[in-house]
Scaffold this motif. Structure first.
Motif: not given
Ligand code: GN1
Ligand code: ADP
Ligand code: MG
Length: 374
Positions: A37-39, A168, A227, A229, A232, A247, A265, A273, A322, A325, A336
């Protein structure tokens, strides 16, 4: 753990102490960083008792989710709603909802003295997620999972869901944030940066398409995941079928088009990605067809003419959003998204922008798939 996902011994022992609070008196054996995860920062917690099921421990990113208690409230609302709905009309296959685990004090989160916010979730047994899709069967399942999510939440009353992340997926707002970041940034020029600058300038109009359709009443508001993707979505290791959508931090009322676009996507980019070969990124229309087939197998009943008409735009808008962003975050110093090195977000934005180009170059083929599938 710092922004670069380093994980040292003192972190580990502190995190194990926190994990212990969610373990229902069982002894924690180990914790390991988990998933991609990226967050949030995610860990898998294993217990000493061999028969005991491991669980997920997460440090919520409170720079992103300023009101994490609202996130937990939404998760409860969502889980109770879907549980009741499945009890009333059971699905004909395995479908799981991650359960929020309580601390030894009966709370569904733990806040440290320094303000960190931790929560735990049941591990969906025998499951795994994939960053990149490997087959048509798999992408059909991804589509099925998103359709099932929309189907099971279609009667969730909007007022019951809090907005956990203001703005968002309001693409024009991201464009404004991009312009502000650009004005403030001391970025270094390079061919890659120049490509992104030009790309954003040329595609500015794209940012408004879905929001204008929303304002014109063409696209209704529904419960959206926010979200979806592909990583998730969890798959059963034995049957290979999708079993859960996870998620849930961004579940709210909005356009399902952002979900459909995000699923396409992420699912139709075989390079993934995180690839460094950004120039070779392609949108795969066969995978697109597979995702839409799976999605429509559960979502056909609630889609309108306009919904179909905006699917192509949805996929290029969310991909552009994206990319924007990631590029904005690069310009702002990566505040972020979690990154592993300073140029990481720049590379990620190149991948998404290149994907937009590939989507646009296949517009007729994508629209034909949408037309034929209805
Ligand atoms: C983030 O949390 P995660 O990694 O599932 C992001 C998404 C983006 C994604 C790109 C809350 O998702 O909006 O599409 O990264 N989540 C948030 O990999 O900003
Ligand atoms: P982030 O917001 O950082 O993306 P996620 O909630 O998506 O965090 O969790 C990161 C990863 O951890 C997921 O992609 C998945 O691989 C794994 N994961 C999260 N929750 C669960 C769960 N309940 N069961 C199994 N795996 C999970
Ligand atoms: Mg995630």
């Amino acid at each position: 753990m710092d922004q670069n996902n380093q994980f040292d011994k003192s972190d580990k022992s502190q995190i194990m102490t926190i994990a212990q609070k969610f373990s229902a008196q069982k002894q924690v054996a180990d914790i390991q960083p988990f998933g991609s995860g990226n967050i949030n920062d995610t860990f898998l917690v294993s217990l000493q008792e061999e028969s005991a099921q491991s669980f997920i421990l997460q440090r919520i990113n409170t720079k992103v989710f300023r009101e994490p208690k609202l996130v937990m409230q939404n998760m409860r609302t969502y889980a109770n709603h879907v549980r009741d709905r499945i009890q009333d009309s059971p699905l004909d296959r395995r479908w799981e909802i991650p359960q929020v685990l309580q601390t030894d004090r009966g709370q569904d989160y733990w806040q440290t003295e320094s303000g960190e916010f931790w929560r735990s979730l049941s591990f969906i047994a025998d499951s795994q997620s994939f960053d990149v899709m490997e087959s048509i069967e798999q992408v059909r399942e991804v589509g099925y999972a998103l359709g099932t999510f929309h189907h099971l939440t279609s009667d969730l009353v909007p007022e019951r869901l809090a907005d956990t992340l203001e703005g968002f997926h309001i693409t024009p707002r991201y464009f404004c944030q991009y312009e502000e970041a650009l004005a403030r940034s001391n970025f270094k020029r390079s061919p890659e940066v120049d490509y992104c600058l030009k790309f954003a300038r040329d595609r500015q109009g794209l940012a408004h398409i879905l929001e204008e359709a929303k304002a014109a009443g063409k696209l209704p508001l529904r419960t959206m995941h926010g979200d979806p993707k592909v990583n998730n979505i969890l798959f059963d290791r034995q049957t290979k079928l999708a079993v859960s959508v996870i998620d849930l931090d961004t579940v709210k009322f909005g356009l399902v088009h952002y979900d459909i676009g995000d699923c396409l996507r992420s699912g139709c980019n075989p390079a993934g990605e995180e690839t460094e070969q950004w120039q070779e990124v392609e949108f795969d229309t066969e995978l697109c067809q597979g995702i839409l087939q799976g999605y429509l197998s559960t979502a056909r009943s609630f889609l309108t003419e306009y919904d179909y008409a905006y699917i192509y735009d949805a996929v290029r808008v969310i991909t552009f959003e994206l990319g924007l962003r990631f590029f904005t975050d690069y310009l702002a110093g990566s505040i972020y998204f979690n990154v592993k090195y300073p140029e990481h977000n720049l590379l990620r934005s190149l991948v998404q922008f290149r994907l937009v180009e590939s989507i646009e170059s296949q517009q007729s083929a994508i629209n034909k798939i949408i037309k034929d599938i209805r």
